[in-house]
Design a protein around this motif. Structure first.
Motif, PDB file in Angstrom:
ATOM      1  N   THR A 203       0.985  -1.315   0.121  1.00 21.15           N
ATOM      2  CA  THR A 203       0.099   0.087  -0.043  1.00 21.15           C
ATOM      3  C   THR A 203       0.849   1.210   0.047  1.00 21.15           C
ATOM      4  N   MET A 204       2.104   1.243   0.467  1.00 27.26           N
ATOM      5  CA  MET A 204       2.854   2.312   0.661  1.00 27.26           C
ATOM      6  C   MET A 204       3.781   2.442  -0.778  1.00 27.26           C
ATOM      7  N   LYS A 205       3.597   1.434  -1.623  1.00 25.30           N
ATOM      8  CA  LYS A 205       4.531   1.492  -2.992  1.00 25.30           C
ATOM      9  C   LYS A 205       5.901   1.735  -2.739  1.00 25.30           C
ATOM     10  N   ILE A 206       6.516   0.800  -1.812  1.00 27.56           N
ATOM     11  CA  ILE A 206       7.960   1.205  -1.487  1.00 27.56           C
ATOM     12  C   ILE A 206       8.433   0.067  -2.283  1.00 27.56           C
ATOM     13  N   ASP A 207       9.867   0.494  -3.110  1.00 25.75           N
ATOM     14  CA  ASP A 207      10.246  -0.516  -3.683  1.00 25.75           C
ATOM     15  C   ASP A 207      11.499  -1.193  -3.004  1.00 25.75           C
ATOM     16  N   LEU A 208      12.176  -0.494  -2.373  1.00 24.78           N
ATOM     17  CA  LEU A 208      13.237  -0.837  -1.625  1.00 24.78           C
ATOM     18  C   LEU A 208      13.201  -0.377   0.022  1.00 24.78           C
TER      19      LEU A 208
END
Ligand SMILES: Cc1ncc(COP(=O)(O)O)c(C=O)c1O
Length: 411
Positions: A203-208
Protein backbone atom coordinates in the motif's frame (compact mmCIF):
# COMPACT_ATOMS: atom_id res chain seq x y z
CA UNK A 1 31.29 0.74 31.31
CA UNK A 2 29.23 -0.45 34.27
CA UNK A 3 32.30 -0.03 36.51
CA UNK A 4 32.86 3.44 35.05
CA UNK A 5 29.25 4.43 35.72
CA UNK A 6 29.36 2.99 39.25
CA UNK A 7 32.52 4.96 39.98
CA UNK A 8 30.91 8.13 38.69
CA UNK A 9 27.52 7.70 40.24
CA UNK A 10 28.02 5.54 43.27
CA UNK A 11 26.74 1.98 43.47
CA UNK A 12 23.27 2.93 44.66
CA UNK A 13 22.35 4.92 41.57
CA UNK A 14 20.84 2.65 38.91
CA UNK A 15 21.68 3.62 35.34
CA UNK A 16 18.59 4.35 33.27
CA UNK A 17 18.58 3.62 29.55
CA UNK A 18 16.66 6.23 27.55
CA UNK A 19 18.60 5.95 24.30
CA UNK A 20 16.50 3.32 22.53
CA UNK A 21 16.78 5.13 19.20
CA UNK A 22 20.53 4.54 19.24
CA UNK A 23 20.05 0.86 19.93
CA UNK A 24 17.72 -1.39 21.90
CA UNK A 25 18.53 -4.15 24.37
CA UNK A 26 18.05 -7.67 23.01
CA UNK A 27 14.67 -9.04 24.11
CA UNK A 28 15.30 -12.15 26.28
CA UNK A 29 12.93 -14.11 23.99
CA UNK A 30 15.10 -13.14 21.02
CA UNK A 31 18.24 -14.25 22.82
CA UNK A 32 16.61 -17.59 23.69
CA UNK A 33 15.75 -18.12 20.03
CA UNK A 34 19.35 -17.34 18.99
CA UNK A 35 21.28 -19.44 21.50
CA UNK A 36 20.86 -22.87 19.84
CA UNK A 37 22.34 -21.41 16.64
CA UNK A 38 25.60 -20.64 18.46
CA UNK A 39 25.71 -24.07 20.07
CA UNK A 40 24.32 -27.25 18.54
CA UNK A 41 22.79 -25.81 15.33
CA UNK A 42 25.88 -23.92 14.20
CA UNK A 43 25.93 -25.02 10.55
CA UNK A 44 26.71 -22.86 7.57
CA UNK A 45 23.53 -22.07 5.63
CA UNK A 46 25.49 -22.57 2.41
CA UNK A 47 26.36 -26.19 3.30
CA UNK A 48 23.84 -28.17 1.27
CA UNK A 49 25.18 -31.67 1.91
CA UNK A 50 24.41 -32.27 5.58
CA UNK A 51 21.85 -31.77 8.29
CA UNK A 52 23.78 -28.95 10.00
CA UNK A 53 23.52 -26.88 6.84
CA UNK A 54 19.88 -27.85 6.22
CA UNK A 55 18.87 -26.79 9.73
CA UNK A 56 20.65 -23.47 9.31
CA UNK A 57 18.87 -22.87 5.99
CA UNK A 58 15.45 -23.62 7.40
CA UNK A 59 16.06 -21.27 10.35
CA UNK A 60 17.14 -18.52 7.93
CA UNK A 61 14.06 -19.08 5.75
CA UNK A 62 11.76 -18.96 8.77
CA UNK A 63 13.31 -15.64 9.79
CA UNK A 64 12.93 -14.32 6.24
CA UNK A 65 9.22 -15.22 6.38
CA UNK A 66 8.72 -13.42 9.72
CA UNK A 67 10.37 -10.27 8.42
CA UNK A 68 8.42 -10.42 5.15
CA UNK A 69 5.20 -10.84 7.11
CA UNK A 70 5.90 -7.74 9.21
CA UNK A 71 6.10 -5.52 6.10
CA UNK A 72 3.62 -7.43 3.89
CA UNK A 73 6.33 -8.64 1.51
CA UNK A 74 7.09 -12.03 0.00
CA UNK A 75 9.92 -13.70 1.90
CA UNK A 76 12.05 -14.06 -1.23
CA UNK A 77 12.27 -10.28 -1.53
CA UNK A 78 14.26 -10.03 1.74
CA UNK A 79 18.06 -9.85 1.38
CA UNK A 80 20.05 -10.19 4.60
CA UNK A 81 22.84 -7.67 5.26
CA UNK A 82 24.93 -6.50 8.20
CA UNK A 83 22.56 -3.65 9.10
CA UNK A 84 20.62 -0.71 7.73
CA UNK A 85 23.77 1.15 6.64
CA UNK A 86 24.74 -1.68 4.34
CA UNK A 87 21.16 -2.05 3.10
CA UNK A 88 21.06 1.65 2.24
CA UNK A 89 24.35 1.34 0.35
CA UNK A 90 23.07 -1.65 -1.60
CA UNK A 91 19.75 0.02 -2.40
CA UNK A 92 21.02 3.43 -3.48
CA UNK A 93 24.29 2.49 -5.20
CA UNK A 94 22.65 -0.65 -6.60
CA UNK A 95 19.91 1.38 -8.32
CA UNK A 96 22.31 4.12 -9.46
CA UNK A 97 24.68 1.63 -11.09
CA UNK A 98 21.92 -0.36 -12.77
CA UNK A 99 19.65 2.43 -13.98
CA UNK A 100 22.01 5.37 -14.72
CA UNK A 101 21.13 5.11 -18.42
CA UNK A 102 17.48 5.80 -17.61
CA UNK A 103 18.20 9.02 -15.72
CA UNK A 104 20.66 10.54 -13.27
CA UNK A 105 18.37 12.40 -10.89
CA UNK A 106 17.90 11.32 -7.26
CA UNK A 107 15.55 13.01 -4.79
CA UNK A 108 16.06 12.89 -1.03
CA UNK A 109 15.51 15.04 2.08
CA UNK A 110 17.93 17.10 4.15
CA UNK A 111 16.91 15.28 7.33
CA UNK A 112 17.87 11.76 6.23
CA UNK A 113 20.29 9.70 8.31
CA UNK A 114 23.96 10.09 7.43
CA UNK A 115 23.88 6.56 6.00
CA UNK A 116 21.72 7.91 3.17
CA UNK A 117 23.20 11.40 2.88
CA UNK A 118 26.79 10.17 2.68
CA UNK A 119 26.01 7.56 0.02
CA UNK A 120 24.15 10.16 -2.01
CA UNK A 121 27.06 12.61 -1.66
CA UNK A 122 29.34 10.02 -3.30
CA UNK A 123 26.89 9.71 -6.20
CA UNK A 124 26.87 13.47 -6.64
CA UNK A 125 30.64 13.31 -7.03
CA UNK A 126 30.05 10.65 -9.70
CA UNK A 127 27.87 13.08 -11.67
CA UNK A 128 24.33 12.30 -10.45
CA UNK A 129 21.98 15.22 -10.02
CA UNK A 130 20.82 15.34 -6.41
CA UNK A 131 17.76 17.16 -5.09
CA UNK A 132 17.78 17.54 -1.30
CA UNK A 133 14.32 18.64 -0.17
CA UNK A 134 13.80 21.09 2.69
CA UNK A 135 11.50 20.33 5.61
CA UNK A 136 9.26 22.59 7.68
CA UNK A 137 9.79 23.47 11.34
CA UNK A 138 8.23 20.12 12.38
CA UNK A 139 10.56 18.15 10.12
CA UNK A 140 7.83 17.42 7.55
CA UNK A 141 8.21 17.41 3.78
CA UNK A 142 5.78 19.26 1.57
CA UNK A 143 4.13 16.78 -0.78
CA UNK A 144 3.88 19.55 -3.39
CA UNK A 145 7.66 19.93 -3.20
CA UNK A 146 8.08 16.16 -3.64
CA UNK A 147 5.66 16.23 -6.58
CA UNK A 148 7.62 19.01 -8.23
CA UNK A 149 11.03 17.45 -7.58
CA UNK A 150 10.28 13.98 -8.95
CA UNK A 151 10.62 14.54 -12.69
CA UNK A 152 10.41 11.76 -15.32
CA UNK A 153 14.22 11.42 -15.38
CA UNK A 154 14.32 10.72 -11.62
CA UNK A 155 15.49 7.15 -11.02
CA UNK A 156 15.27 7.09 -7.24
CA UNK A 157 13.47 8.80 -4.39
CA UNK A 158 15.00 8.07 -0.99
CA UNK A 159 12.94 9.22 1.99
CA UNK A 160 13.07 7.79 5.50
CA UNK A 161 9.95 6.62 7.32
CA UNK A 162 10.68 7.83 10.88
CA UNK A 163 13.36 10.36 11.63
CA UNK A 164 15.93 9.14 14.15
CA UNK A 165 16.35 12.48 15.94
CA UNK A 166 12.87 13.95 16.19
CA UNK A 167 10.66 10.97 15.33
CA UNK A 168 8.82 12.74 12.49
CA UNK A 169 6.91 10.24 10.34
CA UNK A 170 6.82 10.98 6.62
CA UNK A 171 3.75 10.20 4.53
CA UNK A 172 5.45 7.34 2.68
CA UNK A 173 2.26 6.16 0.93
CA UNK A 174 1.78 9.59 -0.68
CA UNK A 175 5.46 9.82 -1.64
CA UNK A 176 5.32 6.26 -3.00
CA UNK A 177 2.36 7.19 -5.20
CA UNK A 178 4.26 10.15 -6.66
CA UNK A 179 7.40 8.08 -7.31
CA UNK A 180 5.44 5.23 -8.93
CA UNK A 181 3.57 7.69 -11.15
CA UNK A 182 6.89 9.05 -12.53
CA UNK A 183 8.55 5.65 -12.90
CA UNK A 184 11.07 6.31 -10.11
CA UNK A 185 11.88 3.69 -7.46
CA UNK A 186 11.15 4.55 -3.83
CA UNK A 187 13.76 3.60 -1.25
CA UNK A 188 12.69 4.03 2.35
CA UNK A 189 15.03 3.91 5.34
CA UNK A 190 12.81 2.32 7.98
CA UNK A 191 15.52 1.54 10.54
CA UNK A 192 13.59 3.45 13.24
CA UNK A 193 10.01 2.59 12.35
CA UNK A 194 10.16 -1.17 11.73
CA UNK A 195 8.00 -2.90 14.31
CA UNK A 196 7.07 0.41 15.96
CA UNK A 197 4.48 1.59 13.44
CA UNK A 198 2.89 -0.38 10.57
CA UNK A 199 4.74 -0.73 7.27
CA UNK A 200 3.11 -2.22 4.18
CA UNK A 201 5.35 -2.20 1.13
CA UNK A 202 2.34 -2.76 -1.14
CA UNK A 203 0.00 0.00 0.00
CA UNK A 204 2.95 2.36 0.54
CA UNK A 205 4.41 1.51 -2.88
CA UNK A 206 7.88 0.98 -1.44
CA UNK A 207 10.36 -0.66 -3.81
CA UNK A 208 13.36 -0.85 -1.46
CA UNK A 209 13.25 -0.83 2.34
CA UNK A 210 16.29 -0.72 4.63
CA UNK A 211 15.87 -2.23 8.08
CA UNK A 212 17.99 -3.27 11.03
CA UNK A 213 17.60 -5.76 13.90
CA UNK A 214 19.24 -3.77 16.68
CA UNK A 215 16.58 -1.04 16.72
CA UNK A 216 13.96 -3.76 17.19
CA UNK A 217 15.23 -5.62 20.28
CA UNK A 218 17.31 -7.89 18.06
CA UNK A 219 21.10 -8.24 17.81
CA UNK A 220 23.55 -5.76 16.29
CA UNK A 221 25.29 -6.50 13.00
CA UNK A 222 22.30 -7.85 11.10
CA UNK A 223 19.83 -6.09 8.87
CA UNK A 224 17.96 -6.59 5.64
CA UNK A 225 16.95 -4.94 2.42
CA UNK A 226 13.51 -5.55 0.97
CA UNK A 227 13.93 -5.43 -2.81
CA UNK A 228 10.72 -5.60 -4.87
CA UNK A 229 10.60 -8.54 -7.27
CA UNK A 230 7.61 -7.57 -9.38
CA UNK A 231 5.36 -4.65 -10.36
CA UNK A 232 7.98 -3.32 -10.88
CA UNK A 233 10.98 -5.60 -10.49
CA UNK A 234 14.04 -3.81 -9.09
CA UNK A 235 17.44 -5.01 -10.30
CA UNK A 236 20.37 -4.07 -8.11
CA UNK A 237 24.07 -4.09 -8.88
CA UNK A 238 25.54 -6.02 -5.91
CA UNK A 239 27.99 -4.14 -3.73
CA UNK A 240 29.59 -7.15 -2.02
CA UNK A 241 30.90 -9.89 -4.31
CA UNK A 242 32.23 -13.34 -3.47
CA UNK A 243 30.13 -16.49 -3.55
CA UNK A 244 26.76 -15.27 -4.76
CA UNK A 245 24.81 -15.67 -1.51
CA UNK A 246 21.40 -14.07 -1.18
CA UNK A 247 20.60 -14.69 -4.85
CA UNK A 248 23.78 -12.91 -5.86
CA UNK A 249 22.76 -9.64 -4.23
CA UNK A 250 24.96 -9.89 -1.16
CA UNK A 251 27.76 -12.41 -0.89
CA UNK A 252 29.17 -13.67 2.39
CA UNK A 253 28.39 -16.47 4.86
CA UNK A 254 25.09 -15.70 6.52
CA UNK A 255 25.04 -14.64 10.17
CA UNK A 256 22.63 -17.42 11.11
CA UNK A 257 22.20 -16.66 14.86
CA UNK A 258 21.80 -12.94 14.06
CA UNK A 259 19.24 -13.66 11.34
CA UNK A 260 17.31 -16.00 13.65
CA UNK A 261 17.30 -13.20 16.25
CA UNK A 262 16.07 -10.69 13.67
CA UNK A 263 13.28 -13.07 12.67
CA UNK A 264 12.23 -13.63 16.29
CA UNK A 265 12.31 -9.87 16.94
CA UNK A 266 10.09 -9.31 13.88
CA UNK A 267 7.61 -11.99 14.98
CA UNK A 268 7.35 -10.46 18.47
CA UNK A 269 6.96 -6.96 17.02
CA UNK A 270 4.18 -8.19 14.72
CA UNK A 271 2.25 -9.57 17.69
CA UNK A 272 2.94 -6.77 20.19
CA UNK A 273 3.46 -3.58 18.16
CA UNK A 274 0.09 -1.97 18.92
CA UNK A 275 0.17 -2.61 22.67
CA UNK A 276 3.86 -1.68 22.87
CA UNK A 277 3.50 1.61 21.08
CA UNK A 278 0.43 2.62 23.13
CA UNK A 279 2.32 1.95 26.35
CA UNK A 280 5.41 3.80 25.13
CA UNK A 281 3.29 6.75 23.95
CA UNK A 282 1.71 7.00 27.42
CA UNK A 283 5.18 7.03 28.99
CA UNK A 284 6.29 9.71 26.53
CA UNK A 285 3.32 11.91 27.45
CA UNK A 286 4.01 11.28 31.13
CA UNK A 287 7.65 12.32 30.68
CA UNK A 288 6.73 15.46 28.78
CA UNK A 289 4.18 16.44 31.44
CA UNK A 290 6.74 15.85 34.21
CA UNK A 291 9.31 18.05 32.43
CA UNK A 292 6.75 20.80 31.81
CA UNK A 293 5.47 20.68 35.38
CA UNK A 294 8.97 21.08 36.76
CA UNK A 295 10.51 23.61 34.39
CA UNK A 296 9.46 26.52 32.22
CA UNK A 297 10.81 26.84 28.69
CA UNK A 298 10.35 23.26 27.44
CA UNK A 299 9.72 23.08 23.69
CA UNK A 300 9.14 19.89 21.70
CA UNK A 301 11.21 19.68 18.51
CA UNK A 302 8.90 18.19 15.92
CA UNK A 303 5.15 17.76 16.06
CA UNK A 304 3.85 16.44 19.38
CA UNK A 305 1.16 14.22 17.89
CA UNK A 306 2.54 12.89 14.59
CA UNK A 307 5.71 11.26 15.72
CA UNK A 308 7.23 7.93 16.62
CA UNK A 309 5.95 6.88 20.07
CA UNK A 310 9.39 6.26 21.61
CA UNK A 311 10.98 9.54 20.51
CA UNK A 312 10.80 12.78 22.44
CA UNK A 313 13.16 15.56 21.44
CA UNK A 314 12.91 18.65 23.63
CA UNK A 315 14.79 21.90 24.01
CA UNK A 316 15.24 23.13 27.57
CA UNK A 317 15.59 26.89 27.47
CA UNK A 318 18.80 28.37 28.92
CA UNK A 319 20.45 24.96 29.26
CA UNK A 320 23.45 23.54 27.46
CA UNK A 321 22.37 19.95 26.84
CA UNK A 322 25.94 18.63 26.85
CA UNK A 323 26.62 20.12 30.25
CA UNK A 324 23.38 18.62 31.52
CA UNK A 325 24.19 15.17 30.18
CA UNK A 326 27.72 15.28 31.56
CA UNK A 327 26.26 15.79 35.05
CA UNK A 328 23.90 12.81 34.80
CA UNK A 329 25.94 10.08 33.11
CA UNK A 330 23.77 7.47 34.79
CA UNK A 331 20.95 8.46 32.41
CA UNK A 332 21.54 7.43 28.80
CA UNK A 333 20.34 10.23 26.51
CA UNK A 334 21.47 12.02 23.35
CA UNK A 335 21.90 15.72 22.62
CA UNK A 336 20.87 17.86 19.67
CA UNK A 337 24.41 18.32 18.51
CA UNK A 338 26.85 16.06 16.80
CA UNK A 339 30.57 16.22 16.70
CA UNK A 340 32.09 14.83 13.61
CA UNK A 341 34.82 17.42 14.21
CA UNK A 342 36.38 18.51 17.49
CA UNK A 343 33.81 21.28 17.79
CA UNK A 344 30.22 20.13 18.25
CA UNK A 345 27.81 21.33 15.57
CA UNK A 346 24.04 21.57 15.82
CA UNK A 347 22.56 18.41 14.31
CA UNK A 348 21.81 18.62 10.60
CA UNK A 349 18.21 17.60 11.32
CA UNK A 350 17.52 20.36 13.84
CA UNK A 351 19.28 22.86 11.57
CA UNK A 352 17.16 21.78 8.59
CA UNK A 353 14.06 22.36 10.75
CA UNK A 354 15.26 25.93 11.18
CA UNK A 355 16.26 25.75 14.85
CA UNK A 356 18.65 28.44 16.01
CA UNK A 357 21.96 26.92 17.19
CA UNK A 358 21.15 27.95 20.79
CA UNK A 359 17.97 25.85 20.75
CA UNK A 360 19.74 22.93 19.09
CA UNK A 361 22.45 23.05 21.80
CA UNK A 362 19.66 23.02 24.40
CA UNK A 363 18.03 19.93 22.89
CA UNK A 364 17.89 16.42 24.31
CA UNK A 365 16.58 13.30 22.65
CA UNK A 366 14.81 10.74 24.82
CA UNK A 367 14.45 7.27 23.31
CA UNK A 368 11.86 5.21 25.18
CA UNK A 369 11.36 1.55 24.49
CA UNK A 370 9.71 -1.76 25.32
CA UNK A 371 11.60 -2.13 28.60
CA UNK A 372 11.29 1.46 29.85
CA UNK A 373 9.29 1.65 33.08
CA UNK A 374 7.26 4.46 34.63
CA UNK A 375 9.54 4.38 37.68
CA UNK A 376 12.54 5.00 35.38
CA UNK A 377 10.76 7.92 33.73
CA UNK A 378 9.93 9.44 37.13
CA UNK A 379 13.46 9.01 38.38
CA UNK A 380 15.04 10.36 35.17
CA UNK A 381 12.68 13.37 35.11
CA UNK A 382 13.47 14.14 38.74
CA UNK A 383 17.23 14.07 38.15
CA UNK A 384 17.00 16.08 34.93
CA UNK A 385 14.82 18.75 36.57
CA UNK A 386 17.12 19.05 39.57
CA UNK A 387 20.23 19.29 37.36
CA UNK A 388 18.67 21.74 34.92
CA UNK A 389 17.53 23.96 37.80
CA UNK A 390 21.03 23.82 39.28
CA UNK A 391 22.58 24.73 35.90
CA UNK A 392 20.17 27.63 35.49
CA UNK A 393 20.73 29.00 38.99
CA UNK A 394 24.48 28.50 39.12
CA UNK A 395 25.85 28.17 35.60
CA UNK A 396 29.38 26.79 35.36
CA UNK A 397 32.24 29.26 35.23
CA UNK A 398 33.00 30.56 31.74
CA UNK A 399 35.95 28.19 31.26
CA UNK A 400 33.84 25.14 32.12
CA UNK A 401 30.94 26.39 30.07
CA UNK A 402 32.84 26.22 26.79
CA UNK A 403 31.64 23.33 24.71
CA UNK A 404 35.00 21.67 24.58
CA UNK A 405 33.87 18.18 25.33
CA UNK A 406 32.12 16.14 22.77
CA UNK A 407 29.03 14.02 23.51
CA UNK A 408 28.46 12.44 20.15
CA UNK A 409 24.88 12.05 19.02
CA UNK A 410 23.97 8.39 19.07
CA UNK A 411 22.28 7.61 15.77
C1 LIG B 1 17.30 6.19 10.46
C2 LIG B 1 18.50 5.32 10.52
N1 LIG B 1 19.01 4.82 9.38
C3 LIG B 1 20.08 4.02 9.37
C4 LIG B 1 20.71 3.67 10.53
C5 LIG B 1 21.91 2.77 10.49
O1 LIG B 1 21.55 1.50 10.96
P1 LIG B 1 22.64 0.38 11.31
O2 LIG B 1 23.17 0.74 12.66
O3 LIG B 1 21.86 -0.90 11.33
O4 LIG B 1 23.67 0.40 10.25
C6 LIG B 1 20.22 4.17 11.75
C7 LIG B 1 20.87 3.86 13.04
O5 LIG B 1 21.88 4.30 13.39
C8 LIG B 1 19.09 5.01 11.74
O6 LIG B 1 18.59 5.53 12.86
Amino acid sequence: MIAYLSALCGDKMQPIYLDNLATTPVDPRVLDAMLPYFRETFGNAASQTHLFGHRAVSAVEEARAHIGCLINAEARAIVFTSGATESVNLAIKGVAQTYHDRGRRIVTARTEHRAVLDVIDTLETDGFEIVRLDVDSDGHLSLDAVDEAVTPDTILVSIMHANNEVGTLHDIAAIGAIARDRGAFLHCDAAQSLGKTPIDVETMKIDLLSISAHKLYGPKGVGALYCRRRDPRVRLAPQVHGGGHERGMRSGTLNVPGIVGFGAAAAIAGAEMTADSERVMDLRQHLLAALRNGLDGITVNGREDASLAGCLNVAIDRIDAMQLLERIPEIALSTGSACTTAIPQPSHVLSAMGLEPERAYASIRFGLGRFTTRAEIDSAAERILATATELRTCPPADDDAERTSCVRLST
